[in-house]
Design a protein around this motif. Structure first.
Motif, PDB file in Angstrom:
ATOM      1  N   GLN A 146      71.483  99.842 -41.703  1.00 36.63           N
ATOM      2  CA  GLN A 146      72.666 100.197 -42.485  1.00 36.63           C
ATOM      3  C   GLN A 146      73.059  99.123 -43.495  1.00 36.63           C
ATOM      4  O   GLN A 146      74.032  99.298 -44.236  1.00 36.63           O
ATOM      5  CB  GLN A 146      73.837 100.480 -41.547  1.00 36.63           C
ATOM      6  CG  GLN A 146      73.565 101.671 -40.657  1.00 36.63           C
ATOM      7  CD  GLN A 146      74.734 101.976 -39.742  1.00 36.63           C
ATOM      8  OE1 GLN A 146      75.738 101.282 -39.702  1.00 36.63           O
ATOM      9  NE2 GLN A 146      74.601 103.043 -38.988  1.00 36.63           N
ATOM     10  N   HIS A 147      72.320  98.018 -43.505  1.00 36.52           N
ATOM     11  CA  HIS A 147      72.626  96.910 -44.409  1.00 36.52           C
ATOM     12  C   HIS A 147      74.095  96.511 -44.310  1.00 36.52           C
ATOM     13  O   HIS A 147      74.779  96.306 -45.314  1.00 36.52           O
ATOM     14  CB  HIS A 147      72.277  97.257 -45.859  1.00 36.52           C
ATOM     15  CG  HIS A 147      70.871  97.701 -46.041  1.00 36.52           C
ATOM     16  ND1 HIS A 147      69.808  96.826 -45.980  1.00 36.52           N
ATOM     17  CD2 HIS A 147      70.335  98.927 -46.246  1.00 36.52           C
ATOM     18  CE1 HIS A 147      68.693  97.485 -46.152  1.00 36.52           C
ATOM     19  NE2 HIS A 147      68.968  98.768 -46.314  1.00 36.52           N
ATOM     20  N   CYS A 148      74.564  96.440 -43.067  1.00 39.75           N
ATOM     21  CA  CYS A 148      75.972  96.157 -42.807  1.00 39.75           C
ATOM     22  C   CYS A 148      76.083  95.406 -41.491  1.00 39.75           C
ATOM     23  O   CYS A 148      75.516  95.836 -40.486  1.00 39.75           O
ATOM     24  CB  CYS A 148      76.733  97.477 -42.736  1.00 39.75           C
ATOM     25  SG  CYS A 148      78.477  97.311 -42.367  1.00 39.75           S
ATOM     26  N   ARG A 149      76.790  94.299 -41.501  1.00 41.80           N
ATOM     27  CA  ARG A 149      77.026  93.545 -40.265  1.00 41.80           C
ATOM     28  C   ARG A 149      78.297  94.082 -39.624  1.00 41.80           C
ATOM     29  O   ARG A 149      79.324  94.227 -40.292  1.00 41.80           O
ATOM     30  CB  ARG A 149      77.167  92.057 -40.576  1.00 41.80           C
ATOM     31  CG  ARG A 149      75.909  91.484 -41.248  1.00 41.80           C
ATOM     32  CD  ARG A 149      76.156  90.125 -41.814  1.00 41.80           C
ATOM     33  NE  ARG A 149      77.222  90.216 -42.817  1.00 41.80           N
ATOM     34  CZ  ARG A 149      77.789  89.179 -43.412  1.00 41.80           C
ATOM     35  NH1 ARG A 149      77.403  87.971 -43.130  1.00 41.80           N
ATOM     36  NH2 ARG A 149      78.747  89.350 -44.307  1.00 41.80           N
ATOM     37  N   LEU A 150      78.245  94.390 -38.354  1.00 43.33           N
ATOM     38  CA  LEU A 150      79.371  95.046 -37.696  1.00 43.33           C
ATOM     39  C   LEU A 150      80.643  94.211 -37.699  1.00 43.33           C
ATOM     40  O   LEU A 150      81.715  94.729 -38.021  1.00 43.33           O
ATOM     41  CB  LEU A 150      79.003  95.416 -36.256  1.00 43.33           C
ATOM     42  CG  LEU A 150      77.930  96.489 -36.104  1.00 43.33           C
ATOM     43  CD1 LEU A 150      77.588  96.705 -34.645  1.00 43.33           C
ATOM     44  CD2 LEU A 150      78.372  97.789 -36.741  1.00 43.33           C
ATOM     45  N   ILE A 151      80.550  92.954 -37.346  1.00 40.78           N
ATOM     46  CA  ILE A 151      81.750  92.129 -37.251  1.00 40.78           C
ATOM     47  C   ILE A 151      82.128  91.545 -38.615  1.00 40.78           C
ATOM     48  O   ILE A 151      83.275  91.666 -39.057  1.00 40.78           O
ATOM     49  CB  ILE A 151      81.559  90.989 -36.227  1.00 40.78           C
ATOM     50  CG1 ILE A 151      81.177  91.537 -34.836  1.00 40.78           C
ATOM     51  CG2 ILE A 151      82.803  90.108 -36.144  1.00 40.78           C
ATOM     52  CD1 ILE A 151      82.214  92.393 -34.166  1.00 40.78           C
ATOM     53  N   GLU A 152      81.183  90.910 -39.266  1.00 39.01           N
ATOM     54  CA  GLU A 152      81.472  90.249 -40.529  1.00 39.01           C
ATOM     55  C   GLU A 152      81.916  91.224 -41.618  1.00 39.01           C
ATOM     56  O   GLU A 152      82.715  90.875 -42.481  1.00 39.01           O
ATOM     57  CB  GLU A 152      80.254  89.463 -41.033  1.00 39.01           C
ATOM     58  CG  GLU A 152      79.867  88.298 -40.142  1.00 39.01           C
ATOM     59  CD  GLU A 152      78.850  88.670 -39.066  1.00 39.01           C
ATOM     60  OE1 GLU A 152      78.803  89.854 -38.643  1.00 39.01           O
ATOM     61  OE2 GLU A 152      78.099  87.787 -38.639  1.00 39.01           O
ATOM     62  N   ASP A 153      81.411  92.442 -41.598  1.00 37.29           N
ATOM     63  CA  ASP A 153      81.736  93.447 -42.618  1.00 37.29           C
ATOM     64  C   ASP A 153      82.716  94.498 -42.100  1.00 37.29           C
ATOM     65  O   ASP A 153      82.832  95.592 -42.663  1.00 37.29           O
ATOM     66  CB  ASP A 153      80.458  94.130 -43.109  1.00 37.29           C
ATOM     67  CG  ASP A 153      79.502  93.154 -43.766  1.00 37.29           C
ATOM     68  OD1 ASP A 153      79.969  92.141 -44.318  1.00 37.29           O
ATOM     69  OD2 ASP A 153      78.288  93.404 -43.724  1.00 37.29           O
ATOM     70  N   LYS A 154      83.443  94.176 -41.061  1.00 38.15           N
ATOM     71  CA  LYS A 154      84.377  95.128 -40.445  1.00 38.15           C
ATOM     72  C   LYS A 154      85.410  95.633 -41.457  1.00 38.15           C
ATOM     73  O   LYS A 154      85.670  96.834 -41.525  1.00 38.15           O
ATOM     74  CB  LYS A 154      85.086  94.478 -39.257  1.00 38.15           C
ATOM     75  CG  LYS A 154      86.173  95.332 -38.656  1.00 38.15           C
ATOM     76  CD  LYS A 154      86.927  94.571 -37.582  1.00 38.15           C
ATOM     77  CE  LYS A 154      88.188  95.309 -37.197  1.00 38.15           C
ATOM     78  NZ  LYS A 154      89.021  94.497 -36.325  1.00 38.15           N
ATOM     79  N   LYS A 155      85.981  94.737 -42.243  1.00 39.46           N
ATOM     80  CA  LYS A 155      87.014  95.151 -43.201  1.00 39.46           C
ATOM     81  C   LYS A 155      86.451  96.163 -44.196  1.00 39.46           C
ATOM     82  O   LYS A 155      87.091  97.171 -44.480  1.00 39.46           O
ATOM     83  CB  LYS A 155      87.588  93.944 -43.934  1.00 39.46           C
ATOM     84  CG  LYS A 155      88.697  94.324 -44.909  1.00 39.46           C
ATOM     85  CD  LYS A 155      89.318  93.131 -45.559  1.00 39.46           C
ATOM     86  CE  LYS A 155      90.358  93.430 -46.585  1.00 39.46           C
ATOM     87  NZ  LYS A 155      90.679  94.750 -46.958  1.00 39.46           N
ATOM     88  N   ARG A 156      85.241  95.901 -44.676  1.00 42.81           N
ATOM     89  CA  ARG A 156      84.614  96.836 -45.623  1.00 42.81           C
ATOM     90  C   ARG A 156      84.397  98.200 -44.957  1.00 42.81           C
ATOM     91  O   ARG A 156      84.635  99.241 -45.565  1.00 42.81           O
ATOM     92  CB  ARG A 156      83.294  96.257 -46.117  1.00 42.81           C
ATOM     93  CG  ARG A 156      82.680  97.073 -47.234  1.00 42.81           C
ATOM     94  CD  ARG A 156      81.447  96.441 -47.764  1.00 42.81           C
ATOM     95  NE  ARG A 156      80.386  96.580 -46.758  1.00 42.81           N
ATOM     96  CZ  ARG A 156      79.148  96.195 -46.914  1.00 42.81           C
ATOM     97  NH1 ARG A 156      78.782  95.600 -48.015  1.00 42.81           N
ATOM     98  NH2 ARG A 156      78.256  96.383 -45.982  1.00 42.81           N
ATOM     99  N   TYR A 157      83.960  98.176 -43.692  1.00 40.59           N
ATOM    100  CA  TYR A 157      83.745  99.421 -42.967  1.00 40.59           C
ATOM    101  C   TYR A 157      85.067 100.165 -42.762  1.00 40.59           C
ATOM    102  O   TYR A 157      85.148 101.380 -42.983  1.00 40.59           O
ATOM    103  CB  TYR A 157      83.080  99.133 -41.613  1.00 40.59           C
ATOM    104  CG  TYR A 157      82.962 100.351 -40.741  1.00 40.59           C
ATOM    105  CD1 TYR A 157      82.067 101.364 -41.043  1.00 40.59           C
ATOM    106  CD2 TYR A 157      83.772 100.514 -39.628  1.00 40.59           C
ATOM    107  CE1 TYR A 157      81.969 102.497 -40.268  1.00 40.59           C
ATOM    108  CE2 TYR A 157      83.680 101.650 -38.842  1.00 40.59           C
ATOM    109  CZ  TYR A 157      82.779 102.635 -39.162  1.00 40.59           C
ATOM    110  OH  TYR A 157      82.694 103.754 -38.394  1.00 40.59           O
ATOM    111  N   LEU A 158      86.114  99.445 -42.359  1.00 38.92           N
ATOM    112  CA  LEU A 158      87.412 100.087 -42.144  1.00 38.92           C
ATOM    113  C   LEU A 158      87.972 100.650 -43.446  1.00 38.92           C
ATOM    114  O   LEU A 158      88.545 101.745 -43.453  1.00 38.92           O
ATOM    115  CB  LEU A 158      88.404  99.104 -41.520  1.00 38.92           C
ATOM    116  CG  LEU A 158      88.124  98.701 -40.074  1.00 38.92           C
ATOM    117  CD1 LEU A 158      89.125  97.655 -39.603  1.00 38.92           C
ATOM    118  CD2 LEU A 158      88.139  99.907 -39.155  1.00 38.92           C
TER     119      LEU A 158
END
Length: 128
Positions: free
Chosen positions: A71-83
């Motif tokens: 997903q080219h996305c880090r779960l913790i580090e990119d949490k704000k972007r995901y939210l």
């Protein structure tokens, strides 16, 4: 579950081009807590249980690293972007109705909770 040692794990991460992000590190730390417990236990049933838990966290770390890579996305580090993306998609994260999105959100919160418990030095059994 099959036992995987540190060298095998390093080789797998290198071969599959997986990265140790904060989420993966949390899961590997949990596996390490069980490894420490294994070294002090004498009861064979407890040893087997700890080995199974250790293996479970190692394989979960591999699974999370694979998800993050795909997903080219880090779960913790990119949490704000995901939210932010989920807020844009659903209007509010409380209204997530896609199981895949919901599972990812739950995984993020579960990993953060596990990290907090590790930092508070709770026993592995408390964190399970």
């Amino acid at each position: 579950m099959q036992y995987m040692n540190n060298q095998e794990l390093k080789e797998l991460f290198t071969k599959e081009d997986l990265h140790i992000t904060k989420a993966v590190a949390i899961l590997l730390k949990q596996a390490a807590l069980y490894t420490k417990r294994i070294h002090v236990l004498q009861d064979s049933q407890q040893l087997a249980d700890c080995e199974n838990e250790r293996a479970k966290y190692i394989y979960k770390a591999i699974e999370v690293a694979t998800i993050e890579k795909q997903q080219h996305c880090r779960l913790i580090e990119d949490k704000k972007r995901y939210l932010d993306a989920m807020n844009d998609k659903y209007g509010d994260v409380d209204f997530i109705n896609d199981l895949k999105d919901l599972k990812k959100l739950v995984l993020i919160y579960r990993l953060e909770n596990l990290d907090e418990q590790q930092q508070a030095h709770h026993s592995p059994e408390y964190m399970a």
